[in-house]
Design an enzyme around this catalytic site. Sequence first.
Site, PDB file in Angstrom:
ATOM      1  N   HIS A 232       0.723  -1.072   0.073  1.00 26.67           N
ATOM      2  CA  HIS A 232       0.063  -0.077   0.132  1.00 26.67           C
ATOM      3  C   HIS A 232       0.733   1.075   0.136  1.00 26.67           C
ATOM      4  CE1 HIS A 232      -3.695   2.262   0.406  1.00 26.67           C
ATOM      5  NE2 HIS A 232      -2.996   3.048   1.258  1.00 26.67           N
ATOM      6  N   HIS A 259       3.089  10.595   2.332  1.00 28.09           N
ATOM      7  CA  HIS A 259       2.665  11.393   1.576  1.00 28.09           C
ATOM      8  C   HIS A 259       3.520  12.771   1.518  1.00 28.09           C
ATOM      9  CE1 HIS A 259      -0.764   9.328   0.599  1.00 28.09           C
ATOM     10  NE2 HIS A 259      -1.320   9.280   1.906  1.00 28.09           N
TER      11      HIS A 259
END
Length: 275
Positions: A232, A259
């Site tokens: 993921h 991120h």
Amino acid sequence: MNQQTISRAFSVEGAGIHTGAFARVVVQPAQPGVGRVIRSAGRSFPAHIQYLVDTTRCTTLGIGGCTVSTVEHLLSALAGCGIDNCFIEVDGAEIPILDGSALPFAEEIRRAGIERQDAAARFVRLREPVAVSSGASELRAEPSGGLELEARTDFDEWPNGSATVKAVGEDGILVDYDERIAPARTFAFQREVEMLISAGLARGGSLDNALIISPPDTFSTPLRLPSEWCVHKLLDLIGDLALLNARPAMTITALRPGHRVNALLAQSIFDQNSR
């Protein structure tokens, strides 16, 4: 190596994992050279690193007070399936989380069909290596004729979570994306979930859209893939690199990607190509 779009529109709807609010997304075909463009609340802007506004627990894009959060899974699926051009019409503040992976988006893309367009694919390349870091995270991109990605997870509180996954691309499109990457769900540690709930966050989170990990070896549901949590992280990296709005041709190694550091890498790659 031509550009591609979807053959027909498709839509998805559901709750956002952070707000819990309902949202609907319609993805429409677009002409060559348009790129991936978000339309929301009467505004329109490219899904590009220049429109990044936040990376707190998800990737948020926006312009002039109009923002759309949690774009990374949809962008990952679009890039992973080789969709260069499309309009992403969003009714809501967040892209629906669906099952927590990119698989539902990839399945909709395949059902809609992929249309080859009469224009050469756009690639983003490097003249020299780029390295970025944030805390314990370290990402490096190097010049290459093809696309190679490697993501590594390493958790201080969970030695069993150390893992490495790799992916390669052909013509800038990842091989076996639907089977090897798209099914990996977003994850969180049990202690994180308790903290988020106490803070009034993750209002749309549930066992239906996230993998909850209780170290050393307990998972809320069976793993879909080996080292699913690490896969993921790779899925998210692909979605964040999609903010370059072109197919990457380079080798990228990512230790503890997230991120914020993913966005730093995308910005650095963009900056080098802008000089």
